[in-house]
Design an enzyme around this catalytic site. Structure first.
Site, short mmCIF file in Angstrom:
data_model
loop_
_atom_site.label_atom_id
_atom_site.label_comp_id
_atom_site.label_asym_id
_atom_site.label_seq_id
_atom_site.Cartn_x
_atom_site.Cartn_y
_atom_site.Cartn_z
N ARG A 16 0.80 -1.22 0.00
CA ARG A 16 0.00 0.00 0.00
C ARG A 16 0.84 1.28 0.00
NH1 ARG A 16 -3.83 -1.42 4.83
NH2 ARG A 16 -2.25 -3.00 5.16
N ASP A 103 7.08 -1.69 11.29
CA ASP A 103 6.32 -0.56 10.76
C ASP A 103 5.49 0.16 11.83
OD1 ASP A 103 4.42 -2.49 11.22
OD2 ASP A 103 3.58 -2.48 9.19
N ASN A 170 -4.96 -6.47 19.33
CA ASN A 170 -3.57 -6.93 19.41
C ASN A 170 -2.70 -5.96 18.64
OD1 ASN A 170 -1.15 -8.36 19.31
ND2 ASN A 170 -1.85 -9.68 17.63
N LYS A 351 32.16 26.84 -1.07
CA LYS A 351 32.27 25.39 -1.17
C LYS A 351 33.61 24.93 -0.64
CE LYS A 351 34.03 22.17 -3.77
NZ LYS A 351 34.85 21.87 -4.93
C1 UD1 Z 1 -0.96 -8.73 12.75
C2 UD1 Z 1 -1.60 -9.58 13.81
C3 UD1 Z 1 -2.88 -8.91 14.32
C4 UD1 Z 1 -2.54 -7.52 14.83
C5 UD1 Z 1 -1.80 -6.73 13.76
C6 UD1 Z 1 -1.30 -5.42 14.34
C7 UD1 Z 1 -1.10 -11.89 13.20
C8 UD1 Z 1 -1.64 -13.14 12.62
N1 UD1 Z 1 -1.94 -10.88 13.26
O1 UD1 Z 1 -1.85 -8.69 11.65
O2 UD1 Z 1 -3.48 -9.67 15.34
O3 UD1 Z 1 -3.70 -6.86 15.24
O4 UD1 Z 1 -0.66 -7.45 13.27
O5 UD1 Z 1 -0.76 -4.61 13.32
O6 UD1 Z 1 0.01 -11.85 13.62
N2 UD1 Z 1 5.48 -10.05 8.59
C9 UD1 Z 1 6.58 -10.80 8.24
N3 UD1 Z 1 6.39 -11.96 7.60
C10 UD1 Z 1 5.17 -12.45 7.32
C11 UD1 Z 1 4.04 -11.69 7.68
C12 UD1 Z 1 4.24 -10.48 8.32
O7 UD1 Z 1 7.71 -10.39 8.49
O8 UD1 Z 1 5.09 -13.54 6.74
C13 UD1 Z 1 5.69 -8.78 9.29
C14 UD1 Z 1 5.24 -7.59 8.47
O9 UD1 Z 1 6.30 -7.06 7.67
C15 UD1 Z 1 4.81 -6.61 9.54
C16 UD1 Z 1 4.35 -7.52 10.69
O10 UD1 Z 1 4.92 -8.78 10.45
O11 UD1 Z 1 5.88 -5.84 10.01
C17 UD1 Z 1 2.83 -7.63 10.78
O12 UD1 Z 1 2.36 -8.23 9.59
P1 UD1 Z 1 0.99 -7.85 8.93
O13 UD1 Z 1 0.80 -8.62 7.69
O14 UD1 Z 1 0.84 -6.39 8.84
O15 UD1 Z 1 -0.01 -8.44 10.03
P2 UD1 Z 1 -1.53 -8.14 10.18
O16 UD1 Z 1 -2.29 -8.95 9.22
O17 UD1 Z 1 -1.75 -6.68 10.16
CA CA Z 2 -0.44 -4.73 9.69
#
Ligand code: UD1
Ligand code: CA
Length: 460
Positions: A16, A103, A170, A351
């Site tokens: 995004r 992030d 969470n 400079k």
């Molecule tokens: C996750 C949580 C959710 C929480 C939310 C908060 C899970 C299943 N869910 O969801 O409960 O409310 O964060 O923002 O954990 N990332 C990886 N590898 C992966 C997937 C994600 O490194 O395979 C990292 C992403 O880069 C990011 C973080 O993990 O920094 C969170 O991943 P994201 O996909 O944003 O999780 P959400 O679906 O938002």
């Molecule tokens: Ca997220």
């Protein structure tokens, strides 16, 4: 905080953002999102950090260098899977593992410390950092039983209608007992709506194994805001920027218009300095006391001493000594050192040069690769001709010398101490001290030239 380590998840793509750059490398006030998270981790006293990288891994590693360790997640199969990739970095005797997201730059060191203390106090296997949102759309929800104890986390996409009404979410940040985390990871499956290994499922696994799980709710829910697009990036930037400005104002500097003033996190501004609108202070800049900075000024990675006044100018990677005046409309380029009580006026570019104390360069002058002594006067329109088309050459002007208006100093060349250079001269050879150099055509007068020519007829 002994025996704890932080794991920062940063393998996701961040679609995004619509960017060619890795999401966690987008910057706020001079520091990337990932660095902001790491900054709070370090401030909380946690010395060891491992970052889980995946998308644009090389770019992230190059930026962070060896201050952190890395685990590589080839395919993004979920947050639980991301943590599994870092298992080799986790020793059973590691104590506490803090899991954070790359992030969420607003998380503070205080919250991290308090969550870890809470975790220890209740002897938990896992502590979830939670927050309350009136519109919890998209977040995982914290499901509690009748007694108020945490039961599980349910992802928005997997939540039933009554669970969707839960306002406690969470944050995606947790503190785990190292050994219990490893045990729980082994029990994860990807049997859910997204086909991912959810880190959140470790909570139920640990509870089923008879372990303690708790939730530490943050007071200020802004701390857990994740950056997914540029609108959120701008919003978080505003929050961080205001904190930086407030801190500087509380330390005694005046900021006339905080809405149009931008100061990077590492910069320092002394007491009684006044910053006027539309000013950018970048990088590791240090500004002393009693300075006047701006309006319309950019200063990057500079050391500015007390009493300096810099107006409508750009100053980069340079040193400015006490009580010096710069601008309006001056450009000081990298590698310059401007002495005390110097005057650099309008449309002057300097400079990679050293300018001695008390020297005046008041208007329309270029000085490059030069060493200008003390109490020198460079007149209007002096040009240091430092470039011969192949290389840059050095120019030296001695103390107390006077270089007249519109002089070209063809480098390499030296003007001695107490010397004078006549206006309009093009200086190609060294000027000895105490002497006067005139290097231009002598003026000739053609008497009565106009009368002898006669009066030309108009329109012809
Ligand atoms: C996750 C949580 C959710 C929480 C939310 C908060 C899970 C299943 N869910 O969801 O409960 O409310 O964060 O923002 O954990 N990332 C990886 N590898 C992966 C997937 C994600 O490194 O395979 C990292 C992403 O880069 C990011 C973080 O993990 O920094 C969170 O991943 P994201 O996909 O944003 O999780 P959400 O679906 O938002
Ligand atoms: Ca997220």
């Amino acid at each position: 905080m002994e025996h704890s380590m932080a794991l920062i998840l940063a393998a996701g793509e961040g679609t995004r953002m619509k960017s060619r750059k890795a999401k966690v490398l987008h910057e706020i006030c001079g520091m990337s999102l990932l660095e902001w998270v790491h900054h709070s981790v370090k401030k909380a006293g946690i010395k060891k950090t491992v970052v889980v990288v995946g998308h644009k891994a090389e770019e992230v590693k190059e930026k962070m260098g060896d201050q952190v360790g890395y685990a590589f997640q080839k395919e993004q199969l979920g947050t639980g899977h991301a943590v599994m990739q870092a298992q080799d970095h986790i020793n059973n005797n590691e104590g506490h593992i803090l899991v954070l997201c790359g992030d969420t730059p607003l998380i503070s060191s205080e919250t991290i410390s308090e969550a870890v203390n809470f975790h220890k106090t209740y002897n938990n296997s896992a502590t979830i950092i939670t927050a309350e949102f009136q519109e919890p759309e998209g977040y995982g929800r914290i499901v509690r039983d009748e007694s108020g104890a945490v039961k599980k986390i349910v992802e928005h996409k997997d939540a039933k209608d009554d669970e969707k009404n839960i306002k406690e979410i969470n944050s995606g940040m947790y503190c785990f007992n190292a050994k219990d985390l490893k045990t729980a990871l082994a029990g994860l499956s990807n049997n859910n709506s997204q086909g991912e290994y959810y880190l959140t499922d470790t909570i139920e696994i640990l509870l089923n194994g008879g372990k303690n799980v708790g939730a530490y709710k943050v007071g200020d829910n802004k701390e857990v805001l994740g950056i997914n697009d540029r609108v959120q990036l701008a919003y978080a930037s505003g929050i961080i920027k205001n904190k930086i400005l407030e801190n500087i104002m509380r330390n005694g500097a005046t900021i006339i218009d905080p809405t149009s003033t931008y100061i990077d996190w590492g910069a320092k501004v002394g007491a009684d300095t006044v910053i006027y609108p539309s000013t950018f202070i970048r990088g590791k800049t240090q500004i002393g006391e009693n300075c006047t900075i701006g309006p319309g000024t950019t200063i990057e990675d500079c050391k500015i001493a007390c009493g300096a006044r810099i107006i409508n100018s750009v100053v980069c990677k340079s040193i400015v000594d006490e009580n010096t005046n710069i601008g309006p409309f001056a450009y000081i380029r990298p590698g310059s050192h401007i002495g005390r009580e110097v005057k650099i006026g309008d449309f002057v570019e300097i400079k990679k040069s050293k300018i001695g104390d008390g020297t005046k360069i008041s208007h329309l002058t270029y000085v490059g690769d030069a060493e200008i002594g003390k109490n020198v006067n460079l007149g209007c329109g002096v040009v240091v001709v430092n470039y011969d088309g192949q290389k840059k050459n050095k120019t030296v002007v001695g103390d107390n010398s006077f270089v007249g208006c519109n002089v070209n100093l063809i480098s390499p060349v030296e003007v001695g101490d107490n010397a004078y250079v006549a206006a309009g001269s093009t200086i190609t050879d060294s000027v000895p001290e105490n002497s006067l150099a005139i290097a231009r055509e002598r003026q000739i007068i053609k008497a009565d030239w106009v009368t002898k020519r006669g009066t030309p007829k108009k329109g012809k």
